[in-house]
Scaffold this motif. Structure first.
Motif, PDB file in Angstrom:
ATOM      1  N   PHE A 247       0.701  -1.285  -0.085  1.00 13.19           N
ATOM      2  CA  PHE A 247       0.117  -0.001  -0.047  1.00 13.19           C
ATOM      3  C   PHE A 247       0.766   1.255   0.279  1.00 13.19           C
ATOM      4  CE2 PHE A 247      -3.149   2.877   1.901  1.00 13.19           C
ATOM      5  CZ  PHE A 247      -4.270   2.722   1.122  1.00 13.19           C
ATOM      6  N   PHE A 248       1.927   1.230   0.594  1.00 14.65           N
ATOM      7  CA  PHE A 248       3.150   2.369   0.888  1.00 14.65           C
ATOM      8  C   PHE A 248       3.444   2.692  -0.495  1.00 14.65           C
ATOM      9  CE2 PHE A 248       7.438   3.937   0.989  1.00 14.65           C
ATOM     10  CZ  PHE A 248       7.079   5.030   1.739  1.00 14.65           C
ATOM     11  N   LEU A 249       4.054   1.723  -1.248  1.00 15.85           N
ATOM     12  CA  LEU A 249       4.611   1.848  -2.462  1.00 15.85           C
ATOM     13  C   LEU A 249       3.613   2.111  -3.469  1.00 15.85           C
ATOM     14  CD1 LEU A 249       6.925  -1.379  -2.550  1.00 15.85           C
ATOM     15  CD2 LEU A 249       7.533   0.700  -2.066  1.00 15.85           C
ATOM     16  N   GLY A 250       2.427   1.597  -3.462  1.00 14.62           N
ATOM     17  CA  GLY A 250       1.645   2.320  -4.468  1.00 14.62           C
ATOM     18  C   GLY A 250       1.184   3.414  -4.294  1.00 14.62           C
ATOM     19  N   MET A 251       0.757   4.203  -2.933  1.00 19.26           N
ATOM     20  CA  MET A 251       0.171   5.240  -2.667  1.00 19.26           C
ATOM     21  C   MET A 251       1.350   6.476  -2.845  1.00 19.26           C
ATOM     22  SD  MET A 251      -2.925   5.274  -2.667  1.00 19.26           S
ATOM     23  CE  MET A 251      -3.422   6.836  -2.003  1.00 19.26           C
ATOM     24  N   ASP A 252       2.578   6.033  -2.327  1.00 16.59           N
ATOM     25  CA  ASP A 252       3.804   7.065  -2.293  1.00 16.59           C
ATOM     26  C   ASP A 252       4.705   6.981  -3.487  1.00 16.59           C
ATOM     27  OD1 ASP A 252       6.072   8.046  -1.090  1.00 16.59           O
ATOM     28  OD2 ASP A 252       4.843   8.620   0.416  1.00 16.59           O
ATOM     29  N   GLY A 253       5.332   5.708  -3.763  1.00 17.46           N
ATOM     30  CA  GLY A 253       6.137   5.697  -4.570  1.00 17.46           C
ATOM     31  C   GLY A 253       5.945   5.715  -5.887  1.00 17.46           C
ATOM     32  N   PHE A 254       4.943   5.012  -6.304  1.00 13.54           N
ATOM     33  CA  PHE A 254       4.465   4.801  -7.787  1.00 13.54           C
ATOM     34  C   PHE A 254       3.509   6.025  -8.148  1.00 13.54           C
ATOM     35  CE2 PHE A 254       5.485   0.123  -7.289  1.00 13.54           C
ATOM     36  CZ  PHE A 254       6.249   0.166  -8.797  1.00 13.54           C
ATOM     37  N   MET A 255       2.988   6.664  -7.090  1.00 14.07           N
ATOM     38  CA  MET A 255       2.089   7.644  -7.412  1.00 14.07           C
ATOM     39  C   MET A 255       3.036   9.202  -7.907  1.00 14.07           C
ATOM     40  SD  MET A 255      -1.186   8.322  -7.042  1.00 14.07           S
ATOM     41  CE  MET A 255      -2.651   7.391  -6.123  1.00 14.07           C
ATOM     42  N   CYS A 256       4.319   9.206  -7.066  1.00 13.93           N
ATOM     43  CA  CYS A 256       5.171  10.395  -7.383  1.00 13.93           C
ATOM     44  C   CYS A 256       5.946   9.724  -8.611  1.00 13.93           C
ATOM     45  CB  CYS A 256       5.958  10.373  -6.123  1.00 13.93           C
ATOM     46  SG  CYS A 256       5.371  11.243  -4.713  1.00 13.93           S
ATOM     47  N   CYS A 257       6.102   8.619  -8.794  1.00 12.06           N
ATOM     48  CA  CYS A 257       6.865   8.286  -9.849  1.00 12.06           C
ATOM     49  C   CYS A 257       6.097   8.421 -11.270  1.00 12.06           C
ATOM     50  CB  CYS A 257       7.598   6.620  -9.796  1.00 12.06           C
ATOM     51  SG  CYS A 257       8.485   6.272 -11.041  1.00 12.06           S
ATOM     52  N   ILE A 258       4.829   8.108 -11.207  1.00 16.62           N
ATOM     53  CA  ILE A 258       3.888   8.452 -12.523  1.00 16.62           C
ATOM     54  C   ILE A 258       3.792   9.880 -12.849  1.00 16.62           C
ATOM     55  CG2 ILE A 258       1.469   8.214 -13.315  1.00 16.62           C
ATOM     56  CD1 ILE A 258       1.530   5.493 -11.621  1.00 16.62           C
ATOM     57  N   ALA A 259       3.736  10.744 -11.767  1.00 13.32           N
ATOM     58  CA  ALA A 259       3.649  12.242 -11.799  1.00 13.32           C
ATOM     59  C   ALA A 259       4.813  12.479 -12.538  1.00 13.32           C
ATOM     60  CB  ALA A 259       3.372  12.701 -10.528  1.00 13.32           C
ATOM     61  N   VAL A 260       6.071  12.122 -12.068  1.00 18.58           N
ATOM     62  CA  VAL A 260       7.263  12.879 -12.764  1.00 18.58           C
ATOM     63  C   VAL A 260       7.464  12.158 -14.088  1.00 18.58           C
ATOM     64  CG1 VAL A 260       9.698  13.074 -12.615  1.00 18.58           C
ATOM     65  CG2 VAL A 260       8.163  13.087 -10.405  1.00 18.58           C
ATOM     66  N   ALA A 261       6.989  10.912 -14.266  1.00 18.14           N
ATOM     67  CA  ALA A 261       7.180  10.288 -15.568  1.00 18.14           C
ATOM     68  C   ALA A 261       6.219  11.030 -16.663  1.00 18.14           C
ATOM     69  CB  ALA A 261       6.818   8.966 -15.694  1.00 18.14           C
ATOM     70  N   LEU A 262       5.261  11.287 -16.163  1.00 16.78           N
ATOM     71  CA  LEU A 262       4.290  12.216 -17.218  1.00 16.78           C
ATOM     72  C   LEU A 262       5.051  13.501 -17.590  1.00 16.78           C
ATOM     73  CD1 LEU A 262       0.794  11.762 -15.539  1.00 16.78           C
ATOM     74  CD2 LEU A 262       1.671  10.981 -17.773  1.00 16.78           C
ATOM     75  N   ILE A 263       5.608  14.232 -16.529  1.00 19.32           N
ATOM     76  CA  ILE A 263       6.277  15.554 -16.756  1.00 19.32           C
ATOM     77  C   ILE A 263       7.709  15.324 -17.567  1.00 19.32           C
ATOM     78  CG2 ILE A 263       7.235  17.701 -15.457  1.00 19.32           C
ATOM     79  CD1 ILE A 263       5.227  17.218 -13.583  1.00 19.32           C
ATOM     80  N   THR A 264       7.877  14.219 -17.496  1.00 16.00           N
ATOM     81  CA  THR A 264       9.223  13.988 -18.300  1.00 16.00           C
ATOM     82  C   THR A 264       8.941  13.670 -19.864  1.00 16.00           C
ATOM     83  OG1 THR A 264      10.206  12.956 -16.168  1.00 16.00           O
ATOM     84  CG2 THR A 264      11.305  12.277 -18.418  1.00 16.00           C
ATOM     85  N   VAL A 265       7.905  13.013 -20.068  1.00 11.97           N
ATOM     86  CA  VAL A 265       7.498  12.476 -21.391  1.00 11.97           C
ATOM     87  C   VAL A 265       6.917  14.076 -21.977  1.00 11.97           C
ATOM     88  CG1 VAL A 265       5.846  11.276 -22.902  1.00 11.97           C
ATOM     89  CG2 VAL A 265       6.920  10.346 -21.001  1.00 11.97           C
ATOM     90  N   PHE A 266       6.170  14.567 -21.242  1.00  9.86           N
ATOM     91  CA  PHE A 266       5.630  15.958 -21.666  1.00  9.86           C
ATOM     92  C   PHE A 266       6.386  16.890 -21.190  1.00  9.86           C
ATOM     93  CE2 PHE A 266       2.181  12.941 -22.260  1.00  9.86           C
ATOM     94  CZ  PHE A 266       2.403  12.822 -23.572  1.00  9.86           C
ATOM     95  N   TYR A 267       7.586  17.348 -21.339  1.00  8.70           N
ATOM     96  CA  TYR A 267       8.657  18.248 -20.584  1.00  8.70           C
ATOM     97  C   TYR A 267       8.132  19.641 -20.865  1.00  8.70           C
ATOM     98  CZ  TYR A 267      12.756  19.845 -18.266  1.00  8.70           C
ATOM     99  OH  TYR A 267      13.688  20.509 -17.462  1.00  8.70           O
ATOM    100  N   PRO A 268       7.854  20.564 -19.783  1.00  8.38           N
ATOM    101  CA  PRO A 268       7.255  21.940 -20.065  1.00  8.38           C
ATOM    102  C   PRO A 268       8.374  22.693 -20.744  1.00  8.38           C
ATOM    103  CG  PRO A 268       6.651  21.139 -17.882  1.00  8.38           C
ATOM    104  CD  PRO A 268       7.515  20.196 -18.470  1.00  8.38           C
ATOM    105  N   GLY A 269       9.628  22.318 -20.549  1.00  9.81           N
ATOM    106  CA  GLY A 269      10.769  23.329 -20.994  1.00  9.81           C
ATOM    107  C   GLY A 269      10.754  23.366 -22.743  1.00  9.81           C
TER     108      GLY A 269
END
Length: 316
Positions: A247-269
């Motif tokens: 539950f910890f890995l799903g709610m904390d680790g993967f949540m943040c990892c997916i968030a940053v992965a999205l911003i990496t694929v669609f990089y605002p810069g």
């Protein structure tokens, strides 16, 4: 207190032996994301955004490296504290990057549709983010005290920092939603021509639209993760389900990892670099009071029309 007894206490605090495979997987993912973020930040000149994202990724890497090490050394206080401290505050750095980037998104449309001036998203929310960061750091360190009363006080301070982070993110999402509702209203009313004409090509690009969506979704994911953390901190040891690693890995680790992965694929810069080029080559006047393009056409939103009452002007 002997080293042996201290080790037993740390094992009891963990409540489980961290999975080697799952944490190693997250460690590798964070390393990959961090490397790509570094590669993208340099050519796009995203200094504050890039540093904030890299700092957040770095803290996640240290946190999951500590969890991997804790699999075979569960009694290590260092491993526990690095896991606890780094994973607690890493999202603060990630959100600082998003706060900064949203100011550029507003400029791509028109600051007249925003409640705050673009620069104030950076000033206000990053300041609150930094305050939350300091409170969480202080609370985390104090909660590690051997003195029970001091540790409890540290836990309360930590919870306060988390609550400040959640409230800040909620207000930010509300302002985001307000901004895009106004922009959408303008478009459906046929007044999209009143958006800043310099960045029309950027706004119309599919990549930029996906970038905006990715930033909002990432904010929501980190917001959900932060609520989980608040819930976790407000539950005592009787909430055993909350301490299960999956539950910890799903709610904390993967949540943040997916968030940053999205911003990496669609990089605002990438879009912001195009905006800088357009700004330098544009013949449009920067003088807000004229609000005219090179041909003298007014592009400022109308104040009153039957279909659309115009945007609420920036108030702060």
């Amino acid at each position: 207190m002997t080293d042996s007894s201290s080790s037993e206490i740390i094992k009891e605090i963990w409540g489980y032996t961290p999975s080697y495979g799952a944490n190693l997987c997250l460690l590798i993912l964070w390393c990959m994301v961090g490397i790509v973020q570094l590669i993208l930040a340099l050519p796009t000149l995203q200094f504050f955004f890039g540093i904030s994202m890299l700092l957040g990724c770095g803290l996640e890497i240290i946190g999951y490296r500590s969890r991997v090490a804790a699999h075979s050394d569960l009694g290590s206080l260092l491993n526990y504290m690095l896991n606890y401290l780094c994973l607690m505050v890493a999202p603060v750095c990630l959100m600082a990057a998003i706060y900064s980037a949203f100011g550029n998104v507003i400029e791509a449309y028109s600051k007249d549709y925003s409640v705050l001036k673009p620069i104030n998203y950076r000033r206000i929310f990053i300041l609150l983010d930094f305050l939350s960061f300091c409170i969480q750091i202080g609370g985390s360190i104090t909660s590690a005290s051997d003195d029970t009363s001091t540790a409890e006080a540290g836990g309360h301070v930590l919870l306060g920092g988390l609550l400040l982070q959640v409230i800040t993110m909620f207000i930010f999402m509300a302002l985001q939603a307000t901004f895009f509702i106004r922009v959408s209203k303008a478009k459906h009313s046929g007044h999209d021509a009143y958006l800043d004409p310099r960045y029309e090509s950027v706004r119309n690009s599919r990549y930029f639209k996906f970038t905006v969506v990715a930033m909002f979704v990432s904010t929501v994911l980190i917001f959900v993760r932060s609520i989980y953390r608040v819930f976790l901190e407000t539950n005592d040891d009787s909430g055993a389900a909350m301490k299960k690693e999956a539950f910890f890995l799903g709610m904390d680790g993967f949540m943040c990892c997916i968030a940053v992965a999205l911003i990496t694929v669609f990089y605002p810069g990438i879009s912001f670099r195009k905006m800088r080029k357009l700004r330098k080559s544009s013949s449009y006047s920067e003088v807000e009071k004229t609000n005219t393009d090179a041909q003298g056409n007014i592009y400022a939103p109308p104040n009153n029309t039957p279909e659309f009452n115009g945007p609420t002007r920036v108030i702060i």
